[in-house]
Design a protein around this motif. Structure first.
Motif, PDB file in Angstrom:
ATOM      1  N   ASP A 342     -14.120  19.819  35.772  1.00 49.25           N
ATOM      2  CA  ASP A 342     -14.665  18.455  36.033  1.00 49.25           C
ATOM      3  C   ASP A 342     -15.090  18.513  37.477  1.00 49.25           C
ATOM      4  OD1 ASP A 342     -14.229  16.260  35.786  1.00 49.25           O
ATOM      5  OD2 ASP A 342     -13.089  15.392  36.813  1.00 49.25           O
ATOM      6  N   GLN A 343     -16.331  19.198  37.648  1.00 50.08           N
ATOM      7  CA  GLN A 343     -17.122  19.448  38.467  1.00 50.08           C
ATOM      8  C   GLN A 343     -18.518  18.339  38.144  1.00 50.08           C
ATOM      9  OE1 GLN A 343     -18.491  22.835  40.227  1.00 50.08           O
ATOM     10  NE2 GLN A 343     -16.149  23.364  40.619  1.00 50.08           N
ATOM     11  N   LEU A 344     -18.944  17.561  36.843  1.00 49.23           N
ATOM     12  CA  LEU A 344     -19.956  17.273  36.227  1.00 49.23           C
ATOM     13  C   LEU A 344     -20.082  15.832  37.129  1.00 49.23           C
ATOM     14  CD1 LEU A 344     -20.378  18.730  32.241  1.00 49.23           C
ATOM     15  CD2 LEU A 344     -21.833  19.236  34.951  1.00 49.23           C
ATOM     16  N   GLN A 345     -21.170  15.468  37.301  1.00 51.74           N
ATOM     17  CA  GLN A 345     -21.383  13.822  37.583  1.00 51.74           C
ATOM     18  C   GLN A 345     -22.507  13.493  36.479  1.00 51.74           C
ATOM     19  OE1 GLN A 345     -22.327  14.113  41.530  1.00 51.74           O
ATOM     20  NE2 GLN A 345     -20.099  14.534  42.136  1.00 51.74           N
ATOM     21  N   TYR A 346     -22.055  12.166  36.006  1.00 54.29           N
ATOM     22  CA  TYR A 346     -23.148  10.819  35.576  1.00 54.29           C
ATOM     23  C   TYR A 346     -24.293  10.822  36.189  1.00 54.29           C
ATOM     24  CZ  TYR A 346     -24.763   7.670  32.640  1.00 54.29           C
ATOM     25  OH  TYR A 346     -25.564   6.854  31.800  1.00 54.29           O
ATOM     26  N   LYS A 347     -25.808  11.021  35.598  1.00 60.29           N
ATOM     27  CA  LYS A 347     -26.606  10.557  37.199  1.00 60.29           C
ATOM     28  C   LYS A 347     -27.265   9.802  35.240  1.00 60.29           C
ATOM     29  CE  LYS A 347     -28.099  14.625  38.108  1.00 60.29           C
ATOM     30  NZ  LYS A 347     -26.785  15.120  37.113  1.00 60.29           N
ATOM     31  N   GLU A 348     -27.647   8.768  35.120  1.00 57.52           N
ATOM     32  CA  GLU A 348     -27.896   7.796  34.569  1.00 57.52           C
ATOM     33  C   GLU A 348     -29.164   7.609  34.910  1.00 57.52           C
ATOM     34  OE1 GLU A 348     -28.583   2.861  34.146  1.00 57.52           O
ATOM     35  OE2 GLU A 348     -26.463   4.126  32.878  1.00 57.52           O
ATOM     36  N   SER A 349     -30.869   7.789  34.126  1.00 57.09           N
ATOM     37  CA  SER A 349     -31.971   7.570  33.976  1.00 57.09           C
ATOM     38  C   SER A 349     -32.568   7.210  32.866  1.00 57.09           C
ATOM     39  CB  SER A 349     -32.541   9.102  34.270  1.00 57.09           C
ATOM     40  OG  SER A 349     -32.237   9.348  33.160  1.00 57.09           O
ATOM     41  N   LYS A 350     -33.454   6.756  32.517  1.00 61.69           N
ATOM     42  CA  LYS A 350     -34.351   5.472  32.149  1.00 61.69           C
ATOM     43  C   LYS A 350     -35.108   6.768  30.657  1.00 61.69           C
ATOM     44  CE  LYS A 350     -36.810   1.426  30.747  1.00 61.69           C
ATOM     45  NZ  LYS A 350     -38.339   0.305  31.366  1.00 61.69           N
ATOM     46  N   THR A 389     -29.141   6.513  29.952  1.00 62.09           N
ATOM     47  CA  THR A 389     -27.712   7.623  30.059  1.00 62.09           C
ATOM     48  C   THR A 389     -28.141   9.274  30.495  1.00 62.09           C
ATOM     49  OG1 THR A 389     -26.289   9.498  28.378  1.00 62.09           O
ATOM     50  CG2 THR A 389     -27.954   9.301  28.207  1.00 62.09           C
ATOM     51  N   ASP A 390     -27.651   9.543  31.541  1.00 60.08           N
ATOM     52  CA  ASP A 390     -28.049  10.838  31.907  1.00 60.08           C
ATOM     53  C   ASP A 390     -28.887  12.086  31.070  1.00 60.08           C
ATOM     54  OD1 ASP A 390     -27.661  13.308  32.677  1.00 60.08           O
ATOM     55  OD2 ASP A 390     -25.865  13.046  33.919  1.00 60.08           O
ATOM     56  N   ARG A 391     -30.273  12.108  30.960  1.00 60.59           N
ATOM     57  CA  ARG A 391     -30.748  12.896  30.202  1.00 60.59           C
ATOM     58  C   ARG A 391     -30.499  14.936  30.039  1.00 60.59           C
ATOM     59  NH1 ARG A 391     -36.763  11.864  29.438  1.00 60.59           N
ATOM     60  NH2 ARG A 391     -38.039  13.725  28.462  1.00 60.59           N
ATOM     61  N   GLU A 392     -30.011  14.681  31.574  1.00 66.01           N
ATOM     62  CA  GLU A 392     -29.970  16.202  31.343  1.00 66.01           C
ATOM     63  C   GLU A 392     -28.893  16.999  30.272  1.00 66.01           C
ATOM     64  OE1 GLU A 392     -28.749  20.250  34.073  1.00 66.01           O
ATOM     65  OE2 GLU A 392     -28.815  17.911  35.179  1.00 66.01           O
ATOM     66  N   ILE A 468     -18.772  23.265  24.767  1.00 65.05           N
ATOM     67  CA  ILE A 468     -19.879  22.557  25.879  1.00 65.05           C
ATOM     68  C   ILE A 468     -20.673  21.688  25.333  1.00 65.05           C
ATOM     69  CG2 ILE A 468     -21.665  23.406  27.565  1.00 65.05           C
ATOM     70  CD1 ILE A 468     -21.324  26.172  27.406  1.00 65.05           C
ATOM     71  N   SER A 469     -20.636  21.322  24.644  1.00 65.87           N
ATOM     72  CA  SER A 469     -21.403  20.404  23.254  1.00 65.87           C
ATOM     73  C   SER A 469     -20.661  18.718  23.971  1.00 65.87           C
ATOM     74  CB  SER A 469     -22.260  20.236  22.722  1.00 65.87           C
ATOM     75  OG  SER A 469     -22.809  21.724  22.739  1.00 65.87           O
ATOM     76  N   GLN A 470     -19.376  19.470  23.856  1.00 64.78           N
ATOM     77  CA  GLN A 470     -18.373  18.383  22.897  1.00 64.78           C
ATOM     78  C   GLN A 470     -17.716  17.377  24.265  1.00 64.78           C
ATOM     79  OE1 GLN A 470     -17.255  16.027  21.432  1.00 64.78           O
ATOM     80  NE2 GLN A 470     -15.984  16.841  19.741  1.00 64.78           N
ATOM     81  N   GLY A 471     -18.187  18.587  25.931  1.00 64.93           N
ATOM     82  CA  GLY A 471     -17.742  18.339  26.718  1.00 64.93           C
ATOM     83  C   GLY A 471     -18.298  17.496  27.625  1.00 64.93           C
ATOM     84  N   LEU A 472     -19.802  17.519  27.028  1.00 65.41           N
ATOM     85  CA  LEU A 472     -20.549  16.681  28.102  1.00 65.41           C
ATOM     86  C   LEU A 472     -20.901  15.878  27.423  1.00 65.41           C
ATOM     87  CD1 LEU A 472     -23.581  19.172  27.729  1.00 65.41           C
ATOM     88  CD2 LEU A 472     -22.525  18.739  30.243  1.00 65.41           C
TER      89      LEU A 472
END
Length: 635
Positions: A342-350, A389-392, A468-472
Motif C-alpha cells: 500500500d505504498q502507491l499514492q494517487y496524483k491527479e492530473s489533467k 486522473t493519475d496519468r502515470e 498489477i493492472s487490477q491493483g492500479l
C-alpha cells in the motif's frame, strides 16, 4: 432429651401449674418453665423466654387456650402446643386439634402430660425439618430455574419424547414459543433438520432401552422459519416414577462452525499461497537468471578480437533484448511490492485523452506490425475530452494490458477502443490470441496465481501484469473485467471513474524549438549513467554540461544562467538532488528541472516535485522518452 427444655405454661391456678411442672420434670432431666395467665404476659414470654413448648389451660378468667394457640401459630409456628383442661368433651377436643394443637391432656390424667409434650416436641422437630427441606427444595428449584432461564444454551426436558419444559434461549434458537413446544401433539422431530434425523432417533431409542449416551453430539436443527442452524447437544437422563426424563442442553455452534470452516479455508488458501509463492519465486529466478545469463554471455563474446561487425550487431541486439526483459522483471516485482504494501499514492492530473490514446496507438502500432499483427485502434472525435486522473498509473494499466495482448497473440490482430461514458472512462483491449480457459478466468488477477499456469511456463515474463493492472485500477477507483474463450482471444475492459471536461475546437499553435540551441546540464554521480546520457543526447544537443554532485550542479547553474534543462539525479553523495534543486530554485525559477532516479516511488517523486522539479523520469532512461520530456517543456 439431654438439652434443657423450656416450657411456657399458661395457667391461672398456681396449684395446677405446680402439678404440671412436677409431671414435666418426671419426663425431662433438665427443664426450665415460666407461668403466665394473661394474653399480654403470654406474648412477652413467647418473645423473651423463647420456649420450646407451650402447655395452656383450656379455660382461664381473662384468657383461654384457643387464643394462646392462635397467637403461638402466628408468632412461633413450630412450637409444640398441648392443651391442658379439667374436662373436655369430644367436640371441644376436635376443635382444639383442628385449631392446630398437637395434643390435649385432661387434668385427672395429668401423668400423660410429660409424654404428650415430648411427643409434641418430636413431631414439631419433624415438621420443622420437613419445612426446611421444602424451603431448600424450593430455593434449589428457583436457582435451577434461574440458571436454566438465564443460560446461554437452549435447555429442554422431555418425558416420553414430549417436551415438558424449555427455556427462553430454546425459544430464541428455534423460534417456537414455550406454549407451542409443550403441546401434547408437538413433534420434537420438527426441530431437527431431515439429514440429522436418523442419528437423533437412534440415540433416543437407545435411551428408552436403557442405553445412555452422554457424549456431545453435533447435528443440524430447523427453525420455525425454515432456517438451518448448526447445533451441539449434550444429554442426561433421570429415571422417575412418571418415566424417563431426558435433559438436553443445546448450543448454537453455527458461528463456531463458520469460523472453523473459515479457518480451514484460510489454512488451505495459505498452503496454496505458499505453493504459488514458491512457484512464483522459481519463475522470478528464471526470469532474472535467463536474461542475465544472455547479457553476461554476449558481453564476453563481444570482447573477442576476431569478430566481424555483423555478429557484433547481432550480439548487441541480444544484450539489449535481455536487458529489457530483465528490467521488465524488476519493474514488475517492484510494482507488485508497492501494491501489496500500500505504498502507491494517487496524483491527479489533467490529461488530453485524444493525445494520450494517440501516443499509445503510435507505439503499439509499430510493435504489432513488427510481430506481423494487425493493429486496430479507435481514435475518434468521441475522445475530444480532458480527463482528470493519475496519468502515470493509467498509462501503466494500459501498457500492461496491451503488452499482454501482444505477448499472447501470435496471429490475427490486437486493438484498443476508448470512449467516455458519463463520468467513466471505458477502454477495451482486444486480441485474437490464445484466450483463457473458463476455469482460469476468475483467478487471472490473483496474486502469484499466474506463476503456476502453463502460460507463464510457455511464455517469458513474471505473469504479474494482470495482477498489477487490477491493483492500479482499484487504486484509481476502477475495475478490470474479462471476457475470453480458449483459442478465440480475450477482451479486457477497464472502467475508470473520473472527472471529464469537454475540449474546445480551438487548436493552439505550438512553437517548436531548435534543439541545437538548447543547453542541458546532466547531474549524476554514476560514471556509467553520466556517460550513457551524454552519448544518448549528443546527437540532439550541441551543448551539454555535466556535474557529479549537487555542489557542482549549483556552481554550474550560477555560472551558466542560460541553461535550459537540468536532468537531476536524486541520489548522490555530498549533496543529493533534492537539496540541489531547492538551492537552484532560490536563484533560478525558470530553468526546467527533470528529476531522474531509479527510486520510482510515489513519495520520492512527490518530494522532488514539491521541492521544485518540473517532472521526473525513471531509470533506465530511453532516448525516445527523455526527448519527449524535454520537448514537452520546450514547446
Amino acid at each position: 432429651m439431654n438439652e434443657k427444655v423450656k416450657i411456657l405454661i399458661a395457667e391461672d391456678l398456681d396449684s395446677d401449674a405446680e402439678l404440671a411442672i412436677r409431671e414435666l420434670k418426671k419426663e425431662f432431666n433438665d427443664i426450665s418453665t415460666q407461668v403466665v395467665d394473661t394474653e399480654d404476659e403470654f406474648k412477652v414470654a413467647l418473645d423473651k423466654f423463647e420456649p420450646d413448648a407451650v402447655v395452656s389451660d383450656y379455660r382461664m378468667p381473662s384468657f383461654n387456650g384457643l387464643k394462646a394457640l392462635e397467637i403461638t401459630k402466628e408468632l412461633k409456628p413450630f412450637l409444640a402446643f398441648v392443651i391442658l383442661t379439667g374436662s373436655m368433651n369430644e367436640d371441644t377436643a376436635v376443635e382444639c386439634m383442628k385449631a392446630g394443637a398437637d395434643d390435649y391432656v385432661i387434668k385427672e390424667h395429668i401423668r400423660r402430660l410429660g409424654p404428650s409434650v415430648k411427643g409434641a416436641l418430636r413431631q414439631k422437630q419433624i415438621e420443622k425439618e420437613h419445612f426446611r427441606s421444602q424451603e431448600n427444595l424450593k430455593e434449589s428449584e428457583a436457582r435451577y430455574r434461574s440458571l436454566i432461564e438465564n443460560s446461554n444454551d437452549g435447555i429442554l426436558l422431555m418425558l416420553d419424547s414430549k417436551i415438558i419444559m424449555a427455556n427462553k434461549m430454546l425459544e430464541e434458537l428455534f423460534e417456537y414459543s414455550l406454549e407451542e413446544v409443550i403441546q401434547p401433539d408437538f413433534d420434537i422431530m420438527t426441530l431437527i433438520e431431515p439429514a440429522s434425523l436418523p442419528s437423533i432417533k437412534q440415540r433416543l431409542e437407545k435411551a428408552q432401552m436403557g442405553i445412555y449416551e452422554n457424549s456431545k453430539q453435533e447435528f443440524q436443527g430447523l427453525t420455525k422459519s425454515g432456517k438451518i442452524i448448526d447445533l451441539e447437544s449434550s444429554l442426561s437422563y433421570i429415571n422417575t416414577k412418571e418415566g424417563l426424563i431426558t435433559q438436553s442442553i443445546i448450543r448454537d455452534i453455527t458461528e463456531r462452525n463458520a469460523d472453523k470452516r473459515a479457518l480451514i479455508k484460510a489454512k488451505e488458501k495459505a498452503e496454496e499461497s505458499d505453493k504459488l509463492k514458491s512457484a512464483f519465486l522459481l519463475n522470478i529466478s528464471h526470469e532474472v537468471r535467463t536474461p542475465l545469463n544472455g547479457i553476461l554471455g554476449f558481453v564476453n563474446l563481444l570482447t573477442s578480437a576476431d569478430m566481424d561487425e555483423s555478429k557484433k550487431l547481432l550480439y548487441a541486439e541480444k544484450i539489449k533484448n535481455s536487458s529489457y526483459r530483465l528490467m521488465n522483471t524488476i519493474t514488475d516485482i517492484i510494482e507488485l511490492s508497492r501494491i501489496e504494501t500500500d505504498q502507491l499514492q494517487y496524483k491527479e492530473s489533467k490529461i488530453d485523452l485524444e493525445e494520450f490514446i494517440d501516443e499509445l496507438h503510435k507505439e503499439f502500432e509499430d510493435e504489432a506490425e513488427q510481430k506481423g499483427l494487425k493493429w486496430n485502434a479507435n481514435i475518434s472525435e468521441q475522445l475530444n475530452y480532458y480527463i482528470f486522473t493519475d496519468r502515470e498509473k493509467l498509462n501503466q494499466i494500459l501498457y500492461y494490458l496491451l503488452n499482454n495482448a501482444l505477448k499472447y497473440t501470435n496471429k490475427g490482430e490486437i486493438g484498443m477502443e476508448c470512449n467516455v461514458n458519463g463520468n467513466n472512462l471505458e477502454v477495451q483491449v482486444k486480441d485474437t490470441g490464445i484466450g483463457i480457459p473458463a476455469d482460469r478466468q476468475s483467478a487471472v488477477f490473483d496474486r502469484f496465481v499466474q506463476a503456476d499456469t502453463s502460460m507463464s511456463r510457455d511464455y517469458e515474463g513474471t505473469g504479474l501484469g494482470l495482477t498489477i493492472s487490477q491493483g492500479l485500477a482499484e487504486l484509481l477507483g476502477g475495475d478490470i473485467t474479462l471476457k475470453s474463450e480458449k483459442g478465440q482471444g480475450s477482451i479486457f475492459k477497464l472502467v475508470l471513474p473520473c472527472k471529464t471536461e469537454a475540449k474546445t475546437n480551438v487548436k493552439q499553435e505550438i512553437e517548436t524549438h531548435n534543439l541545437d540551441d538548447v543547453k542541458i546540464l546532466i547531474v549524476d554521480d554514476e560514471e556509467t549513467s553520466l556517460m550513457y546520457l551524454e552519448v544518448l543526447l549528443s546527437d540532439s544537443f550541441n551543448e551539454i554540461l555535466v556535474a557529479k554532485n549537487g555542489f557542482e550542479a549549483i556552481e554550474l547553474c550560477k555560472g551558466n544562467p542560460d541553461i535550459d534543462i537540468i536532468l537531476m539525479d536524486l541520489k548522490m553523495p555530498q549533496m543529493d538532488g533534492y537539496t540541489a534543486t531547492q538551492e537552484i530554485r532560490s536563484f533560478n525559477r525558470d530553468v526546467v528541472i527533470i528529476a531522474q532516479s531509479a527510486h520510482a516511488f510515489d513519495e520520492n517523486i512527490k518530494k522532488a516535485l514539491d521541492l521544485g522539479c518540473n517532472d521526473y523520469i525513471t531509470k533506465p532512461v530511453s532516448h525516445k522518452r527523455v526527448l519527449q520530456k524535454i520537448e514537452k517543456f520546450l514547446n
